[in-house]
Motif scaffolding. Sequence first.
Motif, PDB file in Angstrom:
ATOM      1  N   THR A  16       0.840  -1.198   0.000  1.00 28.85           N
ATOM      2  CA  THR A  16       0.000   0.000   0.000  1.00 28.85           C
ATOM      3  C   THR A  16       0.877   1.251   0.000  1.00 28.85           C
ATOM      4  N   LYS A  18      -0.627   3.984   1.268  1.00 29.63           N
ATOM      5  CA  LYS A  18      -1.326   4.775   2.291  1.00 29.63           C
ATOM      6  C   LYS A  18      -0.642   4.585   3.643  1.00 29.63           C
ATOM      7  N   CYS A  43      -0.205   3.335   9.183  1.00 33.00           N
ATOM      8  CA  CYS A  43      -0.958   2.908   8.003  1.00 33.00           C
ATOM      9  C   CYS A  43      -2.372   3.452   8.113  1.00 33.00           C
ATOM     10  N   ASP A  45      -4.546   2.900   5.546  1.00 33.50           N
ATOM     11  CA  ASP A  45      -5.258   2.125   4.528  1.00 33.50           C
ATOM     12  C   ASP A  45      -6.443   1.436   5.206  1.00 33.50           C
ATOM     13  N   ASN A  50      -4.655  -5.463   3.697  1.00 35.12           N
ATOM     14  CA  ASN A  50      -3.360  -4.776   3.599  1.00 35.12           C
ATOM     15  C   ASN A  50      -2.727  -4.592   4.972  1.00 35.12           C
TER      16      ASN A  50
END
Length: 108
Positions: A16, A18, A43, A45, A50
């Motif tokens: 990811t 993000k 994170c 996300d 993920n």
Amino acid sequence: MIATLKQYLSELLEITTKVQVIVFGSFITQKEQPNDIDILLSCYDSNGYNKILIRLLNKQYIEGKPQIHIFTQENATAVNGYNLIYAFNEDKNNKIKGIEIKEFVEII
């Protein structure tokens, strides 16, 4: 150590983009021979899969490469590095352990 950091970031970004990654500790100070890299990872996300992949990646690096220490700030949103550091420093577990980030470099 830099090669290990690059490899970690490459694998992380395959999962990811993000994320926020902040490096702190002796690696960014004027210490001549730092023996590890301290990373703060956030994170944001919303994909739970993920997040699981990132936890597995972190576990692999923590167990297999002792020169990298990965700290995570859970339930964070995309914010600037200073807000992330503030949340980390205010965390009661970090206070108990005496971990505080004073200097840092935001790399992602």
